[in-house]
Design a protein around this motif. Structure first.
Motif, PDB file in Angstrom:
ATOM      1  N   GLY A  79       0.808  -1.215   0.000  1.00 23.44           N
ATOM      2  CA  GLY A  79       0.000   0.000   0.000  1.00 23.44           C
ATOM      3  C   GLY A  79       0.839   1.262   0.000  1.00 23.44           C
ATOM      4  N   MET A  80       1.895   1.279   0.804  1.00 21.36           N
ATOM      5  CA  MET A  80       2.770   2.445   0.856  1.00 21.36           C
ATOM      6  C   MET A  80       3.457   2.678  -0.487  1.00 21.36           C
ATOM      7  SD  MET A  80       2.724   4.181   3.658  1.00 21.36           S
ATOM      8  CE  MET A  80       4.272   5.060   3.509  1.00 21.36           C
ATOM      9  N   ASN A  81       3.931   1.622  -1.112  1.00 19.38           N
ATOM     10  CA  ASN A  81       4.607   1.780  -2.400  1.00 19.38           C
ATOM     11  C   ASN A  81       3.648   2.210  -3.505  1.00 19.38           C
ATOM     12  OD1 ASN A  81       7.309   1.292  -1.700  1.00 19.38           O
ATOM     13  ND2 ASN A  81       6.952  -0.909  -1.627  1.00 19.38           N
ATOM     14  N   HIS A  82       2.373   1.936  -3.318  1.00 22.76           N
ATOM     15  CA  HIS A  82       1.373   2.417  -4.281  1.00 22.76           C
ATOM     16  C   HIS A  82       1.254   3.940  -4.220  1.00 22.76           C
ATOM     17  CE1 HIS A  82      -2.327   2.666  -6.616  1.00 22.76           C
ATOM     18  NE2 HIS A  82      -2.849   3.389  -5.636  1.00 22.76           N
ATOM     19  N   PHE A  83       1.328   4.503  -3.014  1.00 18.85           N
ATOM     20  CA  PHE A  83       1.118   5.942  -2.843  1.00 18.85           C
ATOM     21  C   PHE A  83       2.406   6.768  -2.901  1.00 18.85           C
ATOM     22  CE2 PHE A  83      -2.818   4.346  -0.779  1.00 18.85           C
ATOM     23  CZ  PHE A  83      -3.741   5.072  -1.524  1.00 18.85           C
ATOM     24  N   LEU A  84       3.553   6.143  -2.704  1.00 17.64           N
ATOM     25  CA  LEU A  84       4.816   6.881  -2.734  1.00 17.64           C
ATOM     26  C   LEU A  84       5.206   7.261  -4.163  1.00 17.64           C
ATOM     27  CD1 LEU A  84       6.921   4.865  -0.134  1.00 17.64           C
ATOM     28  CD2 LEU A  84       6.440   7.320  -0.011  1.00 17.64           C
ATOM     29  N   PRO A  85       5.926   8.380  -4.341  1.00 21.54           N
ATOM     30  CA  PRO A  85       6.442   8.721  -5.674  1.00 21.54           C
ATOM     31  C   PRO A  85       7.473   7.692  -6.120  1.00 21.54           C
ATOM     32  CG  PRO A  85       7.312  10.215  -4.002  1.00 21.54           C
ATOM     33  CD  PRO A  85       6.258   9.401  -3.331  1.00 21.54           C
ATOM     34  N   ARG A  86       7.773   7.671  -7.415  1.00 13.81           N
ATOM     35  CA  ARG A  86       8.616   6.623  -7.986  1.00 13.81           C
ATOM     36  C   ARG A  86      10.058   6.658  -7.482  1.00 13.81           C
ATOM     37  NH1 ARG A  86       6.729   3.708 -12.095  1.00 13.81           N
ATOM     38  NH2 ARG A  86       8.837   3.318 -12.882  1.00 13.81           N
ATOM     39  N   ASP A  87      10.506   7.789  -6.951  1.00 15.75           N
ATOM     40  CA  ASP A  87      11.891   7.868  -6.487  1.00 15.75           C
ATOM     41  C   ASP A  87      12.043   7.550  -4.999  1.00 15.75           C
ATOM     42  OD1 ASP A  87      10.592  10.202  -5.787  1.00 15.75           O
ATOM     43  OD2 ASP A  87      11.950  11.546  -6.868  1.00 15.75           O
ATOM     44  N   ILE A  88      10.978   7.055  -4.372  1.00 15.93           N
ATOM     45  CA  ILE A  88      11.030   6.590  -2.979  1.00 15.93           C
ATOM     46  C   ILE A  88      10.323   5.240  -2.905  1.00 15.93           C
ATOM     47  CG2 ILE A  88      10.459   7.080  -0.561  1.00 15.93           C
ATOM     48  CD1 ILE A  88      10.165  10.012  -1.301  1.00 15.93           C
ATOM     49  N   ALA A  89      10.924   4.296  -2.183  1.00 13.82           N
ATOM     50  CA  ALA A  89      10.295   2.982  -2.026  1.00 13.82           C
ATOM     51  C   ALA A  89      10.486   2.466  -0.607  1.00 13.82           C
ATOM     52  CB  ALA A  89      10.881   1.977  -3.015  1.00 13.82           C
ATOM     53  N   VAL A  90       9.475   1.756  -0.115  1.00 17.55           N
ATOM     54  CA  VAL A  90       9.604   1.019   1.141  1.00 17.55           C
ATOM     55  C   VAL A  90      10.122  -0.368   0.785  1.00 17.55           C
ATOM     56  CG1 VAL A  90       8.398   0.020   3.118  1.00 17.55           C
ATOM     57  CG2 VAL A  90       7.744   2.284   2.276  1.00 17.55           C
ATOM     58  N   ARG A  91      11.276  -0.730   1.324  1.00 15.65           N
ATOM     59  CA  ARG A  91      11.874  -2.034   1.028  1.00 15.65           C
ATOM     60  C   ARG A  91      11.436  -3.110   2.011  1.00 15.65           C
ATOM     61  NH1 ARG A  91      13.271  -1.899  -3.893  1.00 15.65           N
ATOM     62  NH2 ARG A  91      14.410  -3.814  -3.476  1.00 15.65           N
ATOM     63  N   GLN A  92      11.086  -2.685   3.227  1.00 17.25           N
ATOM     64  CA  GLN A  92      10.750  -3.672   4.258  1.00 17.25           C
ATOM     65  C   GLN A  92       9.896  -3.020   5.338  1.00 17.25           C
ATOM     66  OE1 GLN A  92      13.978  -5.024   6.907  1.00 17.25           O
ATOM     67  NE2 GLN A  92      13.426  -7.126   6.396  1.00 17.25           N
ATOM     68  N   VAL A  93       8.942  -3.784   5.867  1.00 19.94           N
ATOM     69  CA  VAL A  93       8.135  -3.346   7.007  1.00 19.94           C
ATOM     70  C   VAL A  93       8.152  -4.466   8.039  1.00 19.94           C
ATOM     71  CG1 VAL A  93       5.878  -2.592   7.830  1.00 19.94           C
ATOM     72  CG2 VAL A  93       6.608  -1.995   5.511  1.00 19.94           C
ATOM     73  N   THR A  94       8.547  -4.145   9.266  1.00 22.42           N
ATOM     74  CA  THR A  94       8.543  -5.132  10.347  1.00 22.42           C
ATOM     75  C   THR A  94       7.957  -4.499  11.598  1.00 22.42           C
ATOM     76  OG1 THR A  94      10.817  -4.527  10.943  1.00 22.42           O
ATOM     77  CG2 THR A  94      10.530  -6.448   9.509  1.00 22.42           C
ATOM     78  N   GLU A  95       7.426  -5.341  12.475  1.00 22.33           N
ATOM     79  CA  GLU A  95       6.901  -4.847  13.743  1.00 22.33           C
ATOM     80  C   GLU A  95       7.965  -5.018  14.819  1.00 22.33           C
ATOM     81  OE1 GLU A  95       2.903  -5.088  16.555  1.00 22.33           O
ATOM     82  OE2 GLU A  95       3.015  -6.204  14.668  1.00 22.33           O
ATOM     83  N   GLU A  96       8.243  -3.940  15.552  1.00 23.82           N
ATOM     84  CA  GLU A  96       9.278  -3.947  16.575  1.00 23.82           C
ATOM     85  C   GLU A  96       8.659  -3.865  17.971  1.00 23.82           C
ATOM     86  OE1 GLU A  96      12.520  -4.334  15.922  1.00 23.82           O
ATOM     87  OE2 GLU A  96      12.110  -4.425  13.769  1.00 23.82           O
ATOM     88  N   VAL A  97       9.502  -4.045  18.988  1.00 24.71           N
ATOM     89  CA  VAL A  97       9.032  -3.910  20.367  1.00 24.71           C
ATOM     90  C   VAL A  97       8.620  -2.463  20.612  1.00 24.71           C
ATOM     91  CG1 VAL A  97      10.461  -5.803  21.212  1.00 24.71           C
ATOM     92  CG2 VAL A  97      11.375  -3.471  21.213  1.00 24.71           C
ATOM     93  N   ALA A  98       7.808  -2.255  21.626  1.00 26.39           N
ATOM     94  CA  ALA A  98       7.235  -0.931  21.882  1.00 26.39           C
ATOM     95  C   ALA A  98       8.298   0.148  22.072  1.00 26.39           C
ATOM     96  CB  ALA A  98       6.325  -0.989  23.105  1.00 26.39           C
TER      97      ALA A  98
END
Length: 251
Positions: A79-98
């Protein structure tokens, strides 16, 4: 509340650095706008691993965001890569400790400065490579870069903005440069620095000084004197931001 960690890659050519600024295009602003559209609410990041310069790039910038959402990491990535401009990309999403914090939990970061060292520039060079057309003495540069490694006060390599804000924190302008190497493949040169932190324009100022060593303008032995001086005027001119890439952040 979930604490999400995002790894970003971007071409910073058309942005005024990472950090949000009034009336200027920045990576943070573009990311938060895309996140606001995807999550359908106003989004502001909790932290980023650091601020990249105007025109600089990253293959591993880290931000974290605290949010209530039932969407999976894979759904958020797409979803994020759908809305981001072409020169920015999310390579990874992980859930971390609080308690995870993208800035305060950093152990070290690696920056790389990329140079095309040939008399004639190549029209096909990617945007993250700086063309430098003078012959370089790599042996002298490698001797010089060794003198930069270790724990030093890097005030002489700190940009004016960093000195104005006093590089806030207990460390001031002292940093530990863990590794510094110069790699060459044909006309392509990469100068890589790994440290527990970097000052404003520190990498660009160090590279500019190393290029002066490489062209014979100064000697490799001058590096120690520059560090001891603590005077920005004694170091070389900063190289352009276009060759600067944040390549790794370790926690």
């Amino acid at each position: 509340m979930r604490n999400l960690k995002f790894v970003l890659e971007y071409d910073g050519s058309r942005y005024f650095g990472f950090q949000r600024q009034k009336k200027q295009a920045t990576i943070q602003a573009a990311f938060e706008e895309a996140a606001s559209r995807f999550f359908n609410r106003k989004i502001k990041i909790t932290a980023a691993s650091g601020r990249t310069d105007t025109g600089a790039h990253a293959v591993h910038q880290v931000v974290n965001l605290k949010i209530k959402t039932f969407r999976t990491s894979d759904q958020i990535l797409k979803g994020m890569n759908h809305f981001l401009p072409r020169d920015i990309a999310v390579r990874q999403v992980t859930e971390e400790v609080a308690g995870f914090h993208a800035r305060y939990d950093v152990k070290d970061k690696t920056y790389e400065y990329r140079i095309w060292n040939q008399e004639v520039r190549s029209p096909l060079l990617p945007p993250d490579v700086y063309h430098f057309n003078r012959v370089l003495d790599l042996k002298a540069m490698r001797r010089a870069v060794c003198a930069l490694t270790g724990r030093h006060d890097f005030k002489a390599f700190c940009g004016a903005q960093g000195l104005e804000r006093g590089e806030r924190g207990k460390r001031g302008t002292v940093r530990t440069l863990k590794k510094a190497v110069i790699l060459k493949s044909g006309p392509f040169i990469r100068i890589r620095f790994q440290a527990d932190g970097f000052l404003n324009h520190m990498v660009r100022n160090m590279v500019g000084t190393l290029l002066e060593v490489g062209t014979g303008k100064r000697r490799a032995g001058d590096i120690g004197k520059i560090l001891l001086s603590g005077d920005r005027r004694h170091a070389g001119a900063a190289v352009p931001a276009k060759g600067l890439v944040l390549t790794e952040v370790r926690y």
